[in-house]
Write a protein that holds these residues in place. Structure first.
Motif, mmCIF file in Angstrom:
data_model
loop_
_atom_site.group_PDB
_atom_site.id
_atom_site.type_symbol
_atom_site.label_atom_id
_atom_site.label_comp_id
_atom_site.label_asym_id
_atom_site.label_seq_id
_atom_site.Cartn_x
_atom_site.Cartn_y
_atom_site.Cartn_z
ATOM 1 N N THR A 76 39.996 55.485 40.776
ATOM 2 C CA THR A 76 39.206 54.877 41.837
ATOM 3 C C THR A 76 39.098 53.382 41.582
ATOM 4 O OG1 THR A 76 37.126 55.313 40.698
ATOM 5 C CG2 THR A 76 37.844 56.951 42.297
ATOM 6 N N PHE A 77 39.012 52.650 42.665
ATOM 7 C CA PHE A 77 39.002 51.198 42.572
ATOM 8 C C PHE A 77 37.943 50.637 43.514
ATOM 9 C CE2 PHE A 77 40.637 47.176 44.430
ATOM 10 C CZ PHE A 77 40.463 46.389 43.302
ATOM 11 N N GLU A 78 37.075 49.824 42.978
ATOM 12 C CA GLU A 78 36.039 49.181 43.785
ATOM 13 C C GLU A 78 36.370 47.701 43.888
ATOM 14 O OE1 GLU A 78 31.593 49.882 43.249
ATOM 15 O OE2 GLU A 78 32.515 51.205 41.780
ATOM 16 N N ARG A 105 34.040 44.862 42.785
ATOM 17 C CA ARG A 105 33.743 44.602 41.371
ATOM 18 C C ARG A 105 34.894 43.945 40.642
ATOM 19 N NH1 ARG A 105 30.895 49.959 39.006
ATOM 20 N NH2 ARG A 105 30.552 48.618 37.231
ATOM 21 N N CYS A 106 36.055 43.947 41.256
ATOM 22 C CA CYS A 106 37.252 43.459 40.578
ATOM 23 C C CYS A 106 37.128 41.975 40.285
ATOM 24 C CB CYS A 106 38.463 43.712 41.462
ATOM 25 S SG CYS A 106 39.979 43.056 40.766
ATOM 26 N N ARG A 107 37.405 41.604 39.048
ATOM 27 C CA ARG A 107 37.350 40.191 38.665
ATOM 28 C C ARG A 107 38.739 39.606 38.502
ATOM 29 N NH1 ARG A 107 34.879 39.287 33.819
ATOM 30 N NH2 ARG A 107 34.035 41.312 33.335
ATOM 31 N N HIS A 108 39.709 40.336 38.933
ATOM 32 C CA HIS A 108 41.086 39.854 38.937
ATOM 33 C C HIS A 108 41.562 39.416 37.551
ATOM 34 C CE1 HIS A 108 40.771 40.296 43.206
ATOM 35 N NE2 HIS A 108 39.632 39.645 43.133
ATOM 36 N N ALA A 109 41.112 40.122 36.561
ATOM 37 C CA ALA A 109 41.553 39.809 35.212
ATOM 38 C C ALA A 109 42.996 40.252 35.001
ATOM 39 C CB ALA A 109 40.647 40.507 34.204
ATOM 40 N N ALA A 110 43.475 41.094 35.897
ATOM 41 C CA ALA A 110 44.863 41.558 35.877
ATOM 42 C C ALA A 110 45.248 42.356 34.643
ATOM 43 C CB ALA A 110 45.829 40.394 36.095
ATOM 44 N N GLU A 111 44.254 42.849 33.937
ATOM 45 C CA GLU A 111 44.558 43.735 32.802
ATOM 46 C C GLU A 111 45.388 44.935 33.269
ATOM 47 O OE1 GLU A 111 44.005 43.743 29.614
ATOM 48 O OE2 GLU A 111 42.836 41.911 29.522
ATOM 49 N N CYS A 112 45.038 45.424 34.424
ATOM 50 C CA CYS A 112 45.717 46.613 34.933
ATOM 51 C C CYS A 112 47.178 46.295 35.249
ATOM 52 C CB CYS A 112 44.991 47.129 36.175
ATOM 53 S SG CYS A 112 44.699 45.877 37.428
ATOM 54 N N VAL A 113 47.392 45.215 35.965
ATOM 55 C CA VAL A 113 48.746 44.855 36.381
ATOM 56 C C VAL A 113 49.615 44.532 35.170
ATOM 57 C CG1 VAL A 113 50.064 43.237 37.795
ATOM 58 C CG2 VAL A 113 47.815 43.988 38.549
ATOM 59 N N ARG A 118 40.539 49.603 29.977
ATOM 60 C CA ARG A 118 40.554 48.188 29.602
ATOM 61 C C ARG A 118 40.047 47.275 30.718
ATOM 62 N NH1 ARG A 118 46.224 46.761 27.826
ATOM 63 N NH2 ARG A 118 46.547 48.924 27.294
ATOM 64 N N CYS A 119 39.875 47.818 31.914
ATOM 65 C CA CYS A 119 39.397 47.001 33.036
ATOM 66 C C CYS A 119 38.028 46.425 32.676
ATOM 67 C CB CYS A 119 39.296 47.875 34.288
ATOM 68 S SG CYS A 119 38.479 47.036 35.654
ATOM 69 N N PRO A 120 37.917 45.106 32.617
ATOM 70 C CA PRO A 120 36.684 44.501 32.103
ATOM 71 C C PRO A 120 35.518 44.570 33.079
ATOM 72 C CG PRO A 120 38.262 42.793 32.735
ATOM 73 C CD PRO A 120 38.954 44.110 32.930
ATOM 74 N N SER A 121 35.783 44.812 34.337
ATOM 75 C CA SER A 121 34.714 44.752 35.332
ATOM 76 C C SER A 121 34.162 46.117 35.702
ATOM 77 C CB SER A 121 35.252 44.096 36.602
ATOM 78 O OG SER A 121 36.210 44.952 37.186
ATOM 79 N N GLY A 122 34.861 47.161 35.328
ATOM 80 C CA GLY A 122 34.441 48.495 35.755
ATOM 81 C C GLY A 122 34.905 48.816 37.167
ATOM 82 N N ALA A 123 35.733 47.964 37.744
ATOM 83 C CA ALA A 123 36.239 48.228 39.099
ATOM 84 C C ALA A 123 37.133 49.464 39.110
ATOM 85 C CB ALA A 123 37.012 47.023 39.615
ATOM 86 N N LEU A 124 37.861 49.633 38.037
ATOM 87 C CA LEU A 124 38.732 50.797 37.932
ATOM 88 C C LEU A 124 38.034 51.889 37.163
ATOM 89 C CD1 LEU A 124 42.181 49.319 36.876
ATOM 90 C CD2 LEU A 124 41.604 50.301 39.088
ATOM 91 N N GLN A 125 38.124 53.088 37.696
ATOM 92 C CA GLN A 125 37.623 54.239 36.960
ATOM 93 C C GLN A 125 38.587 55.385 37.180
ATOM 94 O OE1 GLN A 125 33.457 54.779 37.820
ATOM 95 N NE2 GLN A 125 33.118 52.653 37.252
HETATM 96 S S1 SF4 Z 1 41.750 45.141 35.341
HETATM 97 FE FE1 SF4 Z 1 39.988 45.564 36.628
HETATM 98 S S2 SF4 Z 1 39.123 43.571 37.042
HETATM 99 FE FE2 SF4 Z 1 41.173 43.240 36.320
HETATM 100 S S3 SF4 Z 1 42.438 43.123 38.151
HETATM 101 FE FE3 SF4 Z 1 42.488 45.225 37.437
HETATM 102 S S4 SF4 Z 1 40.852 46.197 38.566
HETATM 103 FE FE4 SF4 Z 1 40.476 44.045 38.734
#
Ligand code: SF4
Length: 89
Positions: free
Chosen positions: A18-20, A23-31, A62-69
C-alpha cells in the motif's frame, strides 16, 4: 492544496503493497532499492510480483516516511517486529 493521503493498494501474489502519496517524502529508497518493482514512469508504478517477496519486504521497510506498507497475503511471516533482545547477562 490537495492534501489527500488516499491510500492505494497494489496487489501481488504473496504481498499487497500500500502506498499513501500524502506521506511520501520522495526519498526514492524504494525506486533505488527495487527498480523492477517501483517505477514511477509506469502505471501502476508498483508491481509487487516483479521481485522476490523477501526483497520487497526489505525495501518497503526502508521507506523513511511510512508511505509504503505491506501486507502478506500468502500466510508468510507477519509484518516484522523488531527482534527482541534479552541481554541480561
Ligand atoms: S521510499 Fe517511501 S518516501 Fe521514499 S519515495 Fe518511496 S514511498 Fe516515497
Amino acid at each position: 492544496m490537495n492534501r489527500s493521503t488516499g491510500k492505494k493498494s497494489y496487489e501481488g501474489r504473496s504481498i499487497t503493497v500500500t502506498f499513501e502519496a500524502g506521506r511520501c517524502r520522495h526519498a526514492a529508497e524504494c525506486v533505488r532499492g527495487l527498480p523492477e518493482v517501483f517505477d514511477t514512469g509506469r502505471r501502476p508504478w508498483i508491481t509487487p510480483d516483479a521481485a522476490d517477496a523477501e526483497r520487497l519486504v526489505d525495501v518497503v521497510r526502508r521507506c523513511p516516511s511510512g508511505a509504503l506498507q505491506y501486507e502478506r497475503v500468502d500466510g508468510g511471516e507477519p509484518p516484522a517486529q523488531p527482534p527482541r533482545r534479552h541481554d541480561h547477562e
